[in-house]
Scaffold this active site. Structure first.
Site, PDB file in Angstrom:
ATOM      1  CE1 TYR A   1      -3.988   2.090   0.405  1.00 17.01           C
ATOM      2  CE2 TYR A   1      -2.645   3.283   1.980  1.00 17.01           C
ATOM      3  CZ  TYR A   1      -3.768   3.203   1.195  1.00 17.01           C
ATOM      4  OH  TYR A   1      -4.661   4.244   1.180  1.00 17.01           O
ATOM      5  CG  HIS A  55      -0.976   5.597  -1.546  1.00 16.96           C
ATOM      6  ND1 HIS A  55      -1.475   4.322  -1.387  1.00 16.96           N
ATOM      7  CD2 HIS A  55      -2.042   6.404  -1.754  1.00 16.96           C
ATOM      8  CE1 HIS A  55      -2.790   4.369  -1.477  1.00 16.96           C
ATOM      9  NE2 HIS A  55      -3.162   5.620  -1.700  1.00 16.96           N
ATOM     10  CE1 TYR A  96      -6.990  11.912   1.066  1.00 15.96           C
ATOM     11  CE2 TYR A  96      -6.757  11.632  -1.293  1.00 15.96           C
ATOM     12  CZ  TYR A  96      -7.137  11.139  -0.074  1.00 15.96           C
ATOM     13  OH  TYR A  96      -7.675   9.877   0.024  1.00 15.96           O
ATOM     14  CD1 TRP A 101      -7.314   4.908  -5.874  1.00 15.26           C
ATOM     15  CD2 TRP A 101      -5.454   4.676  -7.089  1.00 15.26           C
ATOM     16  NE1 TRP A 101      -6.249   5.028  -5.019  1.00 15.26           N
ATOM     17  CE2 TRP A 101      -5.087   4.878  -5.744  1.00 15.26           C
ATOM     18  CE3 TRP A 101      -4.446   4.493  -8.040  1.00 15.26           C
ATOM     19  CZ2 TRP A 101      -3.763   4.915  -5.321  1.00 15.26           C
ATOM     20  CZ3 TRP A 101      -3.124   4.536  -7.612  1.00 15.26           C
ATOM     21  CH2 TRP A 101      -2.797   4.743  -6.279  1.00 15.26           C
TER      22      TRP A 101
END
Length: 115
Positions: free
Chosen positions: A27, A31, A50, A85
């Site tokens: 993960y 990213h 964000y 996504w």
């Protein structure tokens, strides 16, 4: 918190999800390589400032700012890149009851803010 009728106020959104422990490193890697078209879509649909924070226990804390979270989330859900996504990210999360991760976002209640 937003003040009704004040269009200059930014909505701050914080949410929590849980990344499966065996998927944590993957993960993080994903990213580090977010698709440019995904980043463009987020910006174009009103997501800004964000950030994602991942704890050692798999707790994922997300924070973003936008003018209207419901509208930004809806606009993002309508993009093709988001569908791709979310399909790729679904395997990383627990406790989502089979839905896409972005539909599992439940904003936390803001109780204090110092600006």
């Amino acid at each position: 918190q937003r003040l009704c009728g004040d269009p200059t106020m930014t909505e701050r959104v914080c949410f929590r999800l849980h990344v499966r422990s065996e998927k944590r490193e993957e993960y993080i890697r994903r990213h580090a390589e977010v698709w440019p078209e995904m980043l463009d879509a987020l910006r174009q649909t009103g997501w800004s400032n964000y950030s994602l924070f991942l704890g050692t226990d798999g707790t994922l804390i997300g924070y973003l700012e936008c003018e209207d979270f419901a509208a930004a989330q809806s606009a993002m859900a309508a993009t093709r890149v988001n569908a791709r996504w979310q399909a790729e990210m679904a395997e990383f999360f627990s406790e989502l009851e089979g839905g896409p991760p972005d539909e599992g976002i439940r904003p936390e209640r803001e109780i204090f803010h110092l600006s």
